[in-house]
Design a protein around this motif. Structure first.
Motif, PDB file in Angstrom:
ATOM      1  N   ALA A  66      -1.921   1.524 -12.409  1.00 29.48           N
ATOM      2  CA  ALA A  66      -1.715   1.479 -10.965  1.00 29.48           C
ATOM      3  C   ALA A  66      -2.882   0.814 -10.260  1.00 29.48           C
ATOM      4  CB  ALA A  66      -1.514   2.892 -10.425  1.00 29.48           C
ATOM      5  N   GLN A  67      -4.074   0.960 -10.854  1.00 25.58           N
ATOM      6  CA  GLN A  67      -5.256   0.401 -10.216  1.00 25.58           C
ATOM      7  C   GLN A  67      -5.359  -1.105 -10.421  1.00 25.58           C
ATOM      8  OE1 GLN A  67      -8.286   2.811 -12.030  1.00 25.58           O
ATOM      9  NE2 GLN A  67      -8.204   4.366 -10.424  1.00 25.58           N
ATOM     10  N   LEU A  68      -4.687  -1.598 -11.446  1.00 28.60           N
ATOM     11  CA  LEU A  68      -4.721  -3.034 -11.707  1.00 28.60           C
ATOM     12  C   LEU A  68      -3.547  -3.704 -11.007  1.00 28.60           C
ATOM     13  CD1 LEU A  68      -5.531  -2.992 -15.518  1.00 28.60           C
ATOM     14  CD2 LEU A  68      -7.106  -3.524 -13.647  1.00 28.60           C
ATOM     15  N   PRO A  69      -3.811  -4.576 -10.023  1.00 22.61           N
ATOM     16  CA  PRO A  69      -2.705  -5.203  -9.297  1.00 22.61           C
ATOM     17  C   PRO A  69      -1.892  -6.113 -10.209  1.00 22.61           C
ATOM     18  CG  PRO A  69      -4.789  -6.243  -8.722  1.00 22.61           C
ATOM     19  CD  PRO A  69      -5.122  -5.041  -9.549  1.00 22.61           C
ATOM     20  N   PRO A  70      -0.572  -6.062 -10.102  1.00 23.25           N
ATOM     21  CA  PRO A  70       0.264  -6.958 -10.902  1.00 23.25           C
ATOM     22  C   PRO A  70       0.113  -8.386 -10.413  1.00 23.25           C
ATOM     23  CG  PRO A  70       1.597  -5.810  -9.284  1.00 23.25           C
ATOM     24  CD  PRO A  70       0.217  -5.217  -9.197  1.00 23.25           C
ATOM     25  N   GLN A  71       0.629  -9.306 -11.190  1.00 19.01           N
ATOM     26  CA  GLN A  71       0.554 -10.706 -10.783  1.00 19.01           C
ATOM     27  C   GLN A  71       1.406 -10.915  -9.541  1.00 19.01           C
ATOM     28  OE1 GLN A  71       1.697 -13.453 -13.817  1.00 19.01           O
ATOM     29  NE2 GLN A  71       1.222 -15.267 -12.607  1.00 19.01           N
ATOM     30  N   THR A  72       0.784 -11.400  -8.479  1.00 23.18           N
ATOM     31  CA  THR A  72       1.488 -11.588  -7.212  1.00 23.18           C
ATOM     32  C   THR A  72       2.411 -12.793  -7.309  1.00 23.18           C
ATOM     33  OG1 THR A  72      -0.404 -10.699  -6.003  1.00 23.18           O
ATOM     34  CG2 THR A  72       1.216 -11.941  -4.730  1.00 23.18           C
ATOM     35  N   PRO A  73       3.690 -12.613  -6.965  1.00 24.88           N
ATOM     36  CA  PRO A  73       4.608 -13.756  -7.013  1.00 24.88           C
ATOM     37  C   PRO A  73       4.291 -14.743  -5.906  1.00 24.88           C
ATOM     38  CG  PRO A  73       5.696 -11.869  -6.024  1.00 24.88           C
ATOM     39  CD  PRO A  73       4.365 -11.380  -6.530  1.00 24.88           C
ATOM     40  N   SER A  74       4.742 -15.972  -6.050  1.00 21.76           N
ATOM     41  CA  SER A  74       4.573 -16.948  -4.981  1.00 21.76           C
ATOM     42  C   SER A  74       5.460 -16.545  -3.816  1.00 21.76           C
ATOM     43  CB  SER A  74       4.976 -18.338  -5.480  1.00 21.76           C
ATOM     44  OG  SER A  74       6.383 -18.387  -5.712  1.00 21.76           O
TER      45      SER A  74
ATOM     46  N   SER B  57       0.143  -3.132  11.500  1.00 23.78           N
ATOM     47  CA  SER B  57       0.707  -2.703  10.216  1.00 23.78           C
ATOM     48  C   SER B  57       1.018  -3.909   9.329  1.00 23.78           C
ATOM     49  CB  SER B  57       1.984  -1.890  10.449  1.00 23.78           C
ATOM     50  OG  SER B  57       1.711  -0.721  11.196  1.00 23.78           O
ATOM     51  N   ILE B  58       1.560  -4.952   9.943  1.00 23.75           N
ATOM     52  CA  ILE B  58       1.903  -6.168   9.192  1.00 23.75           C
ATOM     53  C   ILE B  58       0.642  -6.859   8.693  1.00 23.75           C
ATOM     54  CG2 ILE B  58       2.861  -8.497   9.434  1.00 23.75           C
ATOM     55  CD1 ILE B  58       4.920  -7.214  11.393  1.00 23.75           C
ATOM     56  N   GLU B  59      -0.370  -6.956   9.536  1.00 25.14           N
ATOM     57  CA  GLU B  59      -1.633  -7.575   9.117  1.00 25.14           C
ATOM     58  C   GLU B  59      -2.258  -6.800   7.970  1.00 25.14           C
ATOM     59  OE1 GLU B  59      -3.267  -9.724  13.192  1.00 25.14           O
ATOM     60  OE2 GLU B  59      -3.786  -7.628  12.803  1.00 25.14           O
ATOM     61  N   TYR B  60      -2.132  -5.483   7.997  1.00 27.57           N
ATOM     62  CA  TYR B  60      -2.646  -4.658   6.905  1.00 27.57           C
ATOM     63  C   TYR B  60      -1.942  -5.017   5.596  1.00 27.57           C
ATOM     64  CZ  TYR B  60      -3.221  -0.550   3.917  1.00 27.57           C
ATOM     65  OH  TYR B  60      -3.469   0.271   2.855  1.00 27.57           O
ATOM     66  N   ALA B  61      -0.620  -5.121   5.653  1.00 30.99           N
ATOM     67  CA  ALA B  61       0.155  -5.425   4.448  1.00 30.99           C
ATOM     68  C   ALA B  61      -0.161  -6.811   3.908  1.00 30.99           C
ATOM     69  CB  ALA B  61       1.645  -5.303   4.746  1.00 30.99           C
ATOM     70  N   VAL B  62      -0.292  -7.774   4.805  1.00 27.82           N
ATOM     71  CA  VAL B  62      -0.502  -9.156   4.393  1.00 27.82           C
ATOM     72  C   VAL B  62      -1.947  -9.418   3.980  1.00 27.82           C
ATOM     73  CG1 VAL B  62      -0.486 -11.549   5.184  1.00 27.82           C
ATOM     74  CG2 VAL B  62       1.421 -10.037   5.762  1.00 27.82           C
ATOM     75  N   ALA B  63      -2.886  -9.006   4.825  1.00 31.91           N
ATOM     76  CA  ALA B  63      -4.288  -9.332   4.581  1.00 31.91           C
ATOM     77  C   ALA B  63      -4.943  -8.430   3.536  1.00 31.91           C
ATOM     78  CB  ALA B  63      -5.070  -9.264   5.889  1.00 31.91           C
ATOM     79  N   LEU B  64      -4.605  -7.151   3.535  1.00 34.07           N
ATOM     80  CA  LEU B  64      -5.274  -6.216   2.630  1.00 34.07           C
ATOM     81  C   LEU B  64      -4.471  -5.918   1.364  1.00 34.07           C
ATOM     82  CD1 LEU B  64      -6.823  -3.667   5.159  1.00 34.07           C
ATOM     83  CD2 LEU B  64      -7.811  -5.739   4.167  1.00 34.07           C
ATOM     84  N   LEU B  65      -3.150  -5.850   1.488  1.00 33.32           N
ATOM     85  CA  LEU B  65      -2.333  -5.609   0.298  1.00 33.32           C
ATOM     86  C   LEU B  65      -1.878  -6.902  -0.360  1.00 33.32           C
ATOM     87  CD1 LEU B  65      -0.107  -2.622   1.501  1.00 33.32           C
ATOM     88  CD2 LEU B  65      -2.298  -2.564   0.302  1.00 33.32           C
ATOM     89  N   GLY B  66      -1.971  -8.006   0.380  1.00 30.71           N
ATOM     90  CA  GLY B  66      -1.680  -9.317  -0.206  1.00 30.71           C
ATOM     91  C   GLY B  66      -0.213  -9.646  -0.391  1.00 30.71           C
ATOM     92  N   THR B  67       0.672  -9.102   0.441  1.00 31.00           N
ATOM     93  CA  THR B  67       2.083  -9.458   0.294  1.00 31.00           C
ATOM     94  C   THR B  67       2.284 -10.938   0.644  1.00 31.00           C
ATOM     95  OG1 THR B  67       2.575  -8.751   2.554  1.00 31.00           O
ATOM     96  CG2 THR B  67       2.918  -7.144   0.828  1.00 31.00           C
ATOM     97  N   PRO B  68       2.959 -11.682  -0.221  1.00 34.35           N
ATOM     98  CA  PRO B  68       3.111 -13.131  -0.003  1.00 34.35           C
ATOM     99  C   PRO B  68       4.279 -13.512   0.904  1.00 34.35           C
ATOM    100  CG  PRO B  68       4.053 -12.553  -2.108  1.00 34.35           C
ATOM    101  CD  PRO B  68       3.470 -11.277  -1.536  1.00 34.35           C
TER     102      PRO B  68
END
Length: 234
Positions: free
Chosen positions: A38-46, A127-138
């Motif tokens: 869980a601590q290792l982030p999976p490969q982020t899709p494009s 909330s959106i900036e948190y998801a995009v900038a900190l969680l890295g949602t593409p």
């Protein structure tokens, strides 16, 4: 004979206890491995791959062939310590538009932000900036839907009780042009509102930086209440 029986029982107890310790240790090690995973982030899709993942899931939903991914006990352990959603969805707080279900996704896959009328407010933007900038949602999708009550209220411009009118005000800028276009004013406004909210999101410096770097894609969507299908809005 009595001594032999006592010795045999003792050995049996020792073996059983050791076996129990082995199970406990095994269970403990399994949990440790789950936490590490869980601590290792999976490969982020494009961004494009993330969008295709949503489209494919919605197609399964429409065809009544859901796979119910990422909804197991193992998945709970995987995301218990960290989350890595592949998409952020700003959608209407309508009970008929649950993102995980209509896109056939699971726990930890979608970062949900829901407000009536899928509007951008300081709180929803944060909330959106948190998801995009900190969680890295593409991928970021603004999802409107057919016969939206919030949009309908904005088009009708009727007096509303309490604070209900607060989200209606955020939609009114699109109403005038929607009424001038051919077709149903509410449906025109649903699409126009999605486009308008996307334009507001692009004023965010954090989101703009991710867009310019190619790490983020922002799209609009319209959910059909009758068919369950999502149409991409450009």
């Amino acid at each position: 004979m009595k001594h032999f029986i006592e010795r045999r029982d003792f050995l049996k107890l020792g073996v059983t206890g050791a076996f129990g310790m082995m199970l406990t240790a095994s269970d403990f090690l399994w949990r440790v491995e789950q936490v590490k995973a869980a601590q290792l982030p999976p490969q982020t899709p494009s961004p494009d791959a993330a969008l295709q993942k949503l489209i494919d899931g919605n197609q399964r939903f429409v065809e009544h062939k859901p796979q119910y991914p990422d909804q197991t006990a193992v998945r709970l352990q995987e995301v218990a310590q960290a989350q890595h959603p592949f998409a952020t969805v700003l959608s209407c707080a309508d009970s008929r538009v649950p993102a995980e279900i209509i896109f056939d996704q699971g726990i930890g896959d979608i970062f949900d932000v829901r407000l009536a009328g899928n509007i951008v407010t300081p709180e929803s933007l944060g909330s959106i900036e948190y998801a995009v900038a900190l969680l890295g949602t593409p991928l970021l999708m603004v999802l409107g839907h057919e016969r939206c009550g919030a949009v309908t209220a904005a088009v009708k411009n009727e007096a509303l009780l309490g604070d209900i009118g607060s989200f209606v005000e955020a939609i009114k800028p699109v109403v005038k042009n929607a009424k001038l276009q051919p077709g149903d004013a509410v449906e025109n406004a649903v699409v126009a509102n999605v486009q308008y909210q996307i334009a507001r999101l692009k004023r965010s410096q954090l989101l703009t930086e991710r867009l310019e770097s190619g790490k983020l894609k922002i799209v609009g969507g319209r959910y059909d209440l009758d068919t369950g299908g999502v149409t991409i809005i450009t």
